[in-house]
Motif scaffolding. Structure first.
Motif, PDB file in Angstrom:
ATOM      1  N   LYS A  86       0.839  -1.203   0.000  1.00  0.00           N
ATOM      2  CA  LYS A  86       0.000   0.000   0.000  1.00  0.00           C
ATOM      3  C   LYS A  86       0.871   1.249   0.000  1.00  0.00           C
ATOM      4  O   LYS A  86       0.588   2.220  -0.693  1.00  0.00           O
ATOM      5  N   GLU A  87       1.921   1.197   0.788  1.00  0.00           N
ATOM      6  CA  GLU A  87       2.811   2.352   0.923  1.00  0.00           C
ATOM      7  C   GLU A  87       3.476   2.719  -0.401  1.00  0.00           C
ATOM      8  O   GLU A  87       3.627   3.896  -0.732  1.00  0.00           O
ATOM      9  N   ILE A  88       3.862   1.717  -1.180  1.00  0.00           N
ATOM     10  CA  ILE A  88       4.544   1.998  -2.450  1.00  0.00           C
ATOM     11  C   ILE A  88       3.577   2.089  -3.624  1.00  0.00           C
ATOM     12  O   ILE A  88       3.985   2.330  -4.752  1.00  0.00           O
ATOM     13  N   GLY A  89       2.287   1.866  -3.339  1.00  0.00           N
ATOM     14  CA  GLY A  89       1.284   1.989  -4.389  1.00  0.00           C
ATOM     15  C   GLY A  89       1.182   0.780  -5.293  1.00  0.00           C
ATOM     16  O   GLY A  89       0.680   0.875  -6.411  1.00  0.00           O
ATOM     17  N   TYR A  90       1.632  -0.355  -4.844  1.00  0.00           N
ATOM     18  CA  TYR A  90       1.567  -1.582  -5.641  1.00  0.00           C
ATOM     19  C   TYR A  90       0.131  -2.063  -5.746  1.00  0.00           C
ATOM     20  O   TYR A  90      -0.605  -2.094  -4.777  1.00  0.00           O
ATOM     21  N   SER A  91      -0.265  -2.448  -6.957  1.00  0.00           N
ATOM     22  CA  SER A  91      -1.603  -2.977  -7.179  1.00  0.00           C
ATOM     23  C   SER A  91      -1.539  -4.031  -8.266  1.00  0.00           C
ATOM     24  O   SER A  91      -0.829  -3.867  -9.260  1.00  0.00           O
ATOM     25  N   ARG A  92      -2.290  -5.096  -8.115  1.00  0.00           N
ATOM     26  CA  ARG A  92      -2.316  -6.164  -9.119  1.00  0.00           C
ATOM     27  C   ARG A  92      -3.245  -5.820 -10.280  1.00  0.00           C
ATOM     28  O   ARG A  92      -3.272  -6.524 -11.264  1.00  0.00           O
ATOM     29  N   ASP A  93      -4.019  -4.801 -10.152  1.00  0.00           N
ATOM     30  CA  ASP A  93      -5.003  -4.440 -11.191  1.00  0.00           C
ATOM     31  C   ASP A  93      -4.360  -4.027 -12.472  1.00  0.00           C
ATOM     32  O   ASP A  93      -3.462  -3.429 -12.710  1.00  0.00           O
TER      33      ASP A  93
END
Length: 93
Positions: A86-93
């Motif tokens: 969440k902190e680094i903005g990682y998303s699987r989308d």
């Protein structure tokens, strides 16, 4: 208002607040079985405190008055990997 605080030997970081020392009459039997043999931690004068470390003191007072006990469970564990994503903005989308 003074209450007795007990820790569970079966459930780490779980505490049971009751109105009087060694008075578990109002605590449901299934809860007592899950909690195990209570071990007295302290007698706690709630009226002389403004807050508690991990519980809302007003909720503790209300539940003691209404139910005769308050069960404090440990906070859920933090998933550090998910927090980092969440902190680094990682998303699987």
């Amino acid at each position: 208002m003074i209450c007795a605080v007990y820790k569970s030997r079966l459930k780490p970081d779980s505490y049971l607040f009751v109105e009087k020392r060694n008075d578990f009459e109002r605590v449901p039997e299934p809860l007592m079985k899950m909690f195990g043999t209570p071990e007295l931690v302290m007698l706690l004068p709630l009226n002389k405190r403004e807050q508690l470390a991990l519980a809302d003191i007003e909720k503790v007072k209300v539940e003691l008055a209404e139910k005769g006990y308050y069960l404090q469970l440990p906070p859920p564990p933090v998933n550090l990997l998910e927090e980092y994503k969440k902190e680094i903005g990682y998303s699987r989308d």
